[in-house]
Motif scaffolding. Structure first.
Motif, short mmCIF file in Angstrom:
data_model
loop_
_atom_site.label_atom_id
_atom_site.label_comp_id
_atom_site.label_asym_id
_atom_site.label_seq_id
_atom_site.Cartn_x
_atom_site.Cartn_y
_atom_site.Cartn_z
N GLY B 180 41.10 -13.54 1.13
CA GLY B 180 39.90 -12.56 1.20
C GLY B 180 39.74 -11.38 0.04
O GLY B 180 40.37 -10.34 0.73
N ALA B 181 39.86 -11.56 -1.17
CA ALA B 181 39.66 -10.68 -2.14
C ALA B 181 38.93 -11.25 -3.54
O ALA B 181 39.53 -11.95 -3.97
CB ALA B 181 40.87 -10.00 -2.49
N TYR B 182 37.78 -10.38 -3.48
CA TYR B 182 36.85 -10.89 -4.85
C TYR B 182 37.78 -11.00 -6.06
O TYR B 182 37.44 -11.88 -7.06
CB TYR B 182 35.50 -10.04 -4.81
CG TYR B 182 34.72 -10.20 -5.97
CD1 TYR B 182 34.37 -11.48 -6.30
CD2 TYR B 182 34.61 -9.29 -6.97
CE1 TYR B 182 33.54 -11.56 -7.53
CE2 TYR B 182 33.88 -9.36 -8.04
CZ TYR B 182 33.29 -10.50 -8.53
OH TYR B 182 32.60 -10.80 -9.71
N ILE B 183 38.45 -9.88 -6.25
CA ILE B 183 39.16 -9.61 -7.37
C ILE B 183 40.31 -10.92 -7.74
O ILE B 183 40.36 -11.01 -9.06
CB ILE B 183 39.88 -8.35 -7.30
CG1 ILE B 183 40.27 -7.85 -8.93
CG2 ILE B 183 40.93 -8.54 -6.42
CD1 ILE B 183 39.14 -7.76 -9.87
N CYS B 184 40.47 -11.59 -6.76
CA CYS B 184 41.38 -12.75 -7.05
C CYS B 184 40.78 -13.72 -8.02
O CYS B 184 41.61 -14.79 -8.54
CB CYS B 184 42.06 -13.25 -5.72
SG CYS B 184 43.04 -12.26 -4.87
N GLY B 185 39.60 -13.73 -8.14
CA GLY B 185 38.79 -14.62 -9.22
C GLY B 185 39.13 -14.09 -10.49
O GLY B 185 39.09 -15.26 -11.54
N GLU B 186 39.22 -12.96 -10.82
CA GLU B 186 39.64 -12.58 -12.11
C GLU B 186 41.06 -13.02 -12.52
O GLU B 186 41.86 -13.13 -11.82
CB GLU B 186 39.68 -10.83 -12.16
CG GLU B 186 39.56 -10.41 -13.61
CD GLU B 186 41.14 -10.40 -14.33
OE1 GLU B 186 40.99 -10.48 -15.48
OE2 GLU B 186 42.25 -10.39 -13.94
N GLU B 187 41.25 -13.74 -13.66
CA GLU B 187 42.40 -14.52 -14.03
C GLU B 187 43.99 -13.82 -13.75
O GLU B 187 44.63 -14.37 -13.05
CB GLU B 187 42.23 -15.29 -15.32
CG GLU B 187 42.19 -14.33 -16.59
CD GLU B 187 41.99 -15.25 -17.81
OE1 GLU B 187 41.65 -16.21 -17.57
OE2 GLU B 187 42.28 -14.57 -18.87
#
Ligand SMILES: Cc1cc2nc3c(=O)[nH]c(=O)nc-3n(C[C@H](O)[C@H](O)[C@H](O)COP(=O)(O)O)c2cc1C
Ligand code: SF4
Ligand code: FES
Lengths: 175, 440
Positions: B180-187
């Motif tokens: 649960g953390a959107y930023i984990c999509g940033e590579e």
């Protein structure tokens, strides 16, 4: 609340699955949350000891990610998507309806019977079925207040909740 | 384990030509069904008849560009990895899908998991990696389980494992769940998270191709990007490049959500206008309403207006009008919606998901949220227009370490640019004629 020997054993078996021991911290916290429903201070310390990492490190990770619960939640914790696509389709009204139905005034508060808590969350990646929510490791789609009532009724009959992922999706291959 | 639910989007008679061509086939998620329609033949072809460089060559020839957000040419990215040095190297699959309005990777994983697994195997061989890690967002429980089951089936059938198809090229695919953390999509944040840390983006260089997961050369690709590979290897890169435009070849799986009659995931050739996607495929706006505002590639792609629906869907056409292809998540809002309120909702999102590493993003997001709250409560003053501008310029032009900060700034900048009168009405006259009309 502390961990059972069984869960501690499972945690100690995690590290060889990963190139580095730190990668085992979050899977370990998953096991904690499945057993206790939340991450207690004692359990986080036990995880740190079992994996031989600093307790502060474990807590640092636990506090960063929103799926880890540091406060108690209901047996059924409802994650209601309230990002734009769901909001356009009525997510706000659903959230209000849920709060009233379970008798809480704030998000995160546990209902008096201990069964429910609700939390608005960011996009859950199912926007074509908006509005939607996730509870007990399942998604529920195309929600209306009436559908919420049906779900709550069903959950009231299930006083234990389904904290374990394997129970939500029985054929779950753990890999 | 049944596929999740009713298919909404390309399937059956309306299936697309590449990614969704088999959607609608009963039990597509099962290996036996996938094999019957030609599954794992591309993998067999790549592994037993092609050199790794030839596989990369086909992907380069296809012109495929990453479908995760940045649109970087996939074959070129593969070429950035240094030659094998005997140590580990990884393929990391970005299955974190958290960009608001984007659900296509979920659609691909829950309906067609073997297509993804086959794509991962092809990528592993091309860059000579023996391990792949799928980083999947923690909320995707069913999708995790379906992909895990597909991997297990493929292993039993001998497509991966110690000796895939009898060769000496061992491959294993592992799953890692997000929390649960959107930023984990940033590579680079994803890599930090995979390594068990708080997910804060790394500064680059070094790039993941050189120093990625656990300090080793790593190829990172999105689920949709990888799901395209079996088709490319089976049919050839040149055949893929016949779809789409010269610079944005191929098809793309768009998610359409919000105020449309048939929300869903639709595969469409790049370059076709968004009006086709939104009106013909997704059913257009509800009767009596018109489209006022839409986001073409997740909410991080600068907002467009209802007059711009004829814009072609290739990345160049979007760049020409100041937006981008982004994640392919198309969010549509009709004439009942207040743009200032939509922008407020999105700034709440960026403020909540900021990892806190850089000051403009950490402070700017919260400051914007407080300003929107004041303005929407009818307490705005002329100074707030300048405040929005100050926050927005503070976030722009590379002042932040990753794209999240830029995107937060773009929401303010482009909603103000394209709907200035709505901002002025709120701030100077303390009313909202849009919502008043919708209530009437
Ligand atoms: C804030 C932020 C969020 C992102 N989220 C995602 C995501 O959820 N999924 C994804 O595939 N890429 C996401 N990306 C893009 C990735 O950083 C990366 O470019 C992509 O996964 C590379 O794969 P591709 O070349 O196949 O597109 C995001 C980027 C940023 C800056
Ligand atoms: S821009 Fe925001 S999310 Fe990205 S690194 Fe900086 S603080 Fe973190
Ligand atoms: S906005 Fe609710 S699932 Fe995406």
């Amino acid at each position: 609340m502390t961990l059972s020997d069984h869960t501690l054993k499972e945690i100690r078996e995690l590290p060889p699955k990963y190139p580095h021991i730190r990668s085992a911290v979050m899977p370990a916290l998953d096991l904690v949350q499945e057993e206790l429903g939340m991450l207690t201070q004692e359990a986080m310390t036990q995880v740190a000891q079992a994996l031989q990492v600093d307790p502060g490190y474990v807590e640092g990770v636990a506090t960063f990610y929103s799926l880890f619960h540091l406060e108690p939640v209901g047996k059924h914790h409802l994650y209601v998507c309230n990002n734009l696509s769901c909001q356009l389709r009525g997510a706000e009204e659903l959230l209000t309806h849920i709060k009233e139905s379970i008798g809480v005034s704030e998000y995160g508060q546990v209902s008096a019977d201990g069964l429910f808590s609700v939390e608005p969350v960011e996009c859950l990646g199912a926007c074509e079925y908006a509005p939607m929510l996730r509870a007990d490791h399942r998604f529920h789609y195309d929600l209306t207040p009436a559908k919420i009532d049906t779900l709550l009724k069903e959950w009231r009959g299930d006083r234990e909740g389904k904290k374990a992922r394997k129970e939500a999706h029985p054929r779950a291959g753990s890999h | 384990m049944p596929a999740a639910t009713e298919l909404r989007g390309s399937h059956g008679k309306a299936a697309g030509p590449v990614l969704t061509k088999d959607f609608g086939t009963a039990d597509l998620y099962k290996l036996a069904v996938y094999e019957k329609i030609g599954g794992y033949q591309a993998w067999r072809k790549a592994l037993t008849t092609m050199q790794p460089a030839e596989v990369t060559g086909e992907v380069k020839a296809s012109g495929l560009r990453g479908r995760g957000g940045a649109g970087f040419p996939t074959g070129t990215k593969w070429g950035f990895l240094p030659p094998p040095d005997g140590g580990p190297r990884y393929v990391v699959v970005n299955a974190d899908e958290s960009e608001p309005g984007t659900a296509k990777d979920r659609y691909l994983m829950e309906n067609h998991p073997h297509q993804l697994v086959e794509g991962i195997l092809i990528a592993c061989y091309a860059i000579q990696a023996h391990h792949a890690w799928i980083y999947i967002r923690g909320e995707y429980d069913l999708q995790h389980d379906l992909v895990a089951a597909a991997i297990a089936e493929a292993r039993t059938a001998g497509y991966l494992g110690e000796q895939p198809l009898g060769t000496e090229f061992p491959i294993d695919i592992h799953l890692y769940r997000g929390h649960g953390a959107y930023i984990c999509g940033e590579e680079t944040a994803l890599l930090e998270s995979l390594e068990g840390k708080r997910a804060q983006p790394r500064s680059r260089p070094p790039f993941p191709a050189v120093k990625g997961a656990w300090g080793r050369p790593t190829l990172l690709n999105n689920v949709e990007t990888l799901s395209t590979l079996p088709w490319i290897i089976s049919n050839g890169g040149a055949a893929y490049a016949k779809f789409g435009t010269e610079k944005s070849p191929g098809t793309r799986l768009f998610t359409v959500s919000g105020d449309v009659q048939r929300p869903g995931n639709y595969e469409m050739e790049l370059g076709k206008p968004f009006s086709h996607l939104i009106n013909d495929l997704a059913g257009g706006p509800f009767p009596g309403h018109s489209i006022k505002v839409w986001w073409p590639g997740g909410c991080s792609a600068p907002v467009l207006t209802g007059e711009m629906l004829e814009t072609p869907s290739d990345m160049e056409s979007l760049a020409a009008i100041g937006s981008m292809g982004g994640s392919g998540g198309v969010i549509v809002a009709d004439d009942r919606r207040c743009v200032v309120r939509c922008a407020y909702r999105l700034l709440q999102f960026y403020a909540h998901e900021s990892c806190g590493k850089c000051t403009p993003c950490r402070v700017g997001g919260n400051w914007a949220v407080r300003t929107y709250e004041r303005v929407l409560a009818g307490e705005g003053t002329a100074a707030d227009l300048a405040t929005f501008d100050r926050i927005q310029t503070g976030l722009a032009a590379g002042r932040c370490l990753c794209g999240l900060g830029d995107s937060a700034g773009w929401v303010i900048q482009w909603t103000m640019e394209r709907f200035r009168d709505e901002y002025e009405e709120h701030i100077l006259r303390h009313t909202c004629s849009v919502e008043a009309a919708a209530r009437a």
